[in-house]
Design an enzyme around this catalytic site. Structure first.
Site, PDB file in Angstrom:
ATOM      1  N   ASN A 176       0.961  -1.160   0.048  1.00  0.00           N
ATOM      2  CA  ASN A 176      -0.142  -0.069  -0.138  1.00  0.00           C
ATOM      3  C   ASN A 176       0.896   1.195   0.147  1.00  0.00           C
ATOM      4  O   ASN A 176       1.816   1.516   0.678  1.00  0.00           O
ATOM      5  CB  ASN A 176      -0.855  -0.070   1.384  1.00  0.00           C
ATOM      6  CG  ASN A 176      -1.968  -1.304   1.222  1.00  0.00           C
ATOM      7  OD1 ASN A 176      -2.345  -1.603   0.178  1.00  0.00           O
ATOM      8  ND2 ASN A 176      -2.251  -1.614   2.541  1.00  0.00           N
ATOM      9  N   GLN A 222      -2.329   3.073   3.280  1.00  0.00           N
ATOM     10  CA  GLN A 222      -1.033   2.958   3.780  1.00  0.00           C
ATOM     11  C   GLN A 222      -1.231   3.900   5.198  1.00  0.00           C
ATOM     12  O   GLN A 222      -1.519   4.776   5.229  1.00  0.00           O
ATOM     13  CB  GLN A 222       0.224   3.592   3.090  1.00  0.00           C
ATOM     14  CG  GLN A 222       1.423   3.198   3.883  1.00  0.00           C
ATOM     15  CD  GLN A 222       2.717   3.795   3.158  1.00  0.00           C
ATOM     16  OE1 GLN A 222       2.414   4.667   2.195  1.00  0.00           O
ATOM     17  NE2 GLN A 222       3.906   3.333   3.492  1.00  0.00           N
ATOM     18  N   HIS A 254       6.535  -1.668   3.435  1.00  0.00           N
ATOM     19  CA  HIS A 254       6.103  -3.137   3.827  1.00  0.00           C
ATOM     20  C   HIS A 254       5.307  -3.752   2.575  1.00  0.00           C
ATOM     21  O   HIS A 254       4.558  -3.225   2.028  1.00  0.00           O
ATOM     22  CB  HIS A 254       5.587  -3.468   5.107  1.00  0.00           C
ATOM     23  CG  HIS A 254       4.336  -2.432   5.359  1.00  0.00           C
ATOM     24  ND1 HIS A 254       4.145  -1.160   5.597  1.00  0.00           N
ATOM     25  CD2 HIS A 254       3.047  -2.786   5.125  1.00  0.00           C
ATOM     26  CE1 HIS A 254       3.070  -0.483   5.452  1.00  0.00           C
ATOM     27  NE2 HIS A 254       2.269  -1.571   5.388  1.00  0.00           N
ATOM     28  N   HIS A 303       2.661  -6.889   2.026  1.00  0.00           N
ATOM     29  CA  HIS A 303       1.643  -7.838   2.968  1.00  0.00           C
ATOM     30  C   HIS A 303       1.897  -9.167   2.121  1.00  0.00           C
ATOM     31  O   HIS A 303       1.528  -9.214   0.843  1.00  0.00           O
ATOM     32  CB  HIS A 303       0.349  -7.521   2.903  1.00  0.00           C
ATOM     33  CG  HIS A 303       0.126  -6.213   3.796  1.00  0.00           C
ATOM     34  ND1 HIS A 303      -0.416  -6.273   5.018  1.00  0.00           N
ATOM     35  CD2 HIS A 303       0.265  -4.825   3.484  1.00  0.00           C
ATOM     36  CE1 HIS A 303      -0.614  -4.865   5.423  1.00  0.00           C
ATOM     37  NE2 HIS A 303      -0.083  -4.156   4.298  1.00  0.00           N
TER      38      HIS A 303
END
Ligand code: AMP
Ligand code: ZN
Length: 115
Positions: free
Chosen positions: A88, A95, A101, A103
């Protein structure tokens, strides 16, 4: 290291996390609010906000994150059944944590397209 960033604090060990994989460049741990039986976050150790903030020097970290995904999927036993990777970026992307990051979502059949 950004002292106000909770993922930097996890990297530094100041905040606990259920770590599943780590190497020199990346760290992976279980999401505290899992939305699938397997929900793991892969992050670079270095503080980067997201893909819109990537530069040439940090681009290799994307490859490191994806190589980590491959290892983790094998370890979690979802390489055969499959999984989804989500990153995101910004408000419309949803986000919430401004440390890049990925997922990893697996362990159940996910719907497409996402909401
Ligand atoms: P995003 O919306 O892509 O920024 O996702 C942030 C994710 O981080 C969410 O799925 C949260 O549940 C997860 N999260 C937030 N704090 C922690 C934490 N301390 N340990 C593990 N996961 C977290
Ligand atoms: Zn950070």
């Amino acid at each position: 290291m950004d002292e106000n960033c909770i993922f930097c604090r996890i990297v530094e060990g100041g905040l606990p996390a259920d770590r599943v994989y780590e190497n020199q460049h990346v760290l992976a741990f279980r999401d505290i609010h899992p939305v699938a039986p397997v929900h793991i976050l892969v992050i670079p150790r270095q503080h980067l906000i997201g893909p819109s903030f990537l530069d040439e020097d940090a681009a290799f970290l994307m490859a490191e994150m994806f190589l980590a995904v491959k290892e983790i999927a094998l370890k979690e036993g979802i390489d055969g059944t499959g999984y989804r990777l989500v990153m995101n970026q910004g408000v419309d992307g949803g986000q919430e944590i401004h440390h890049m990051h990925l997922h990893i979502l697996g362990g159940r059949r996910l719907r497409w397209p996402p909401g």
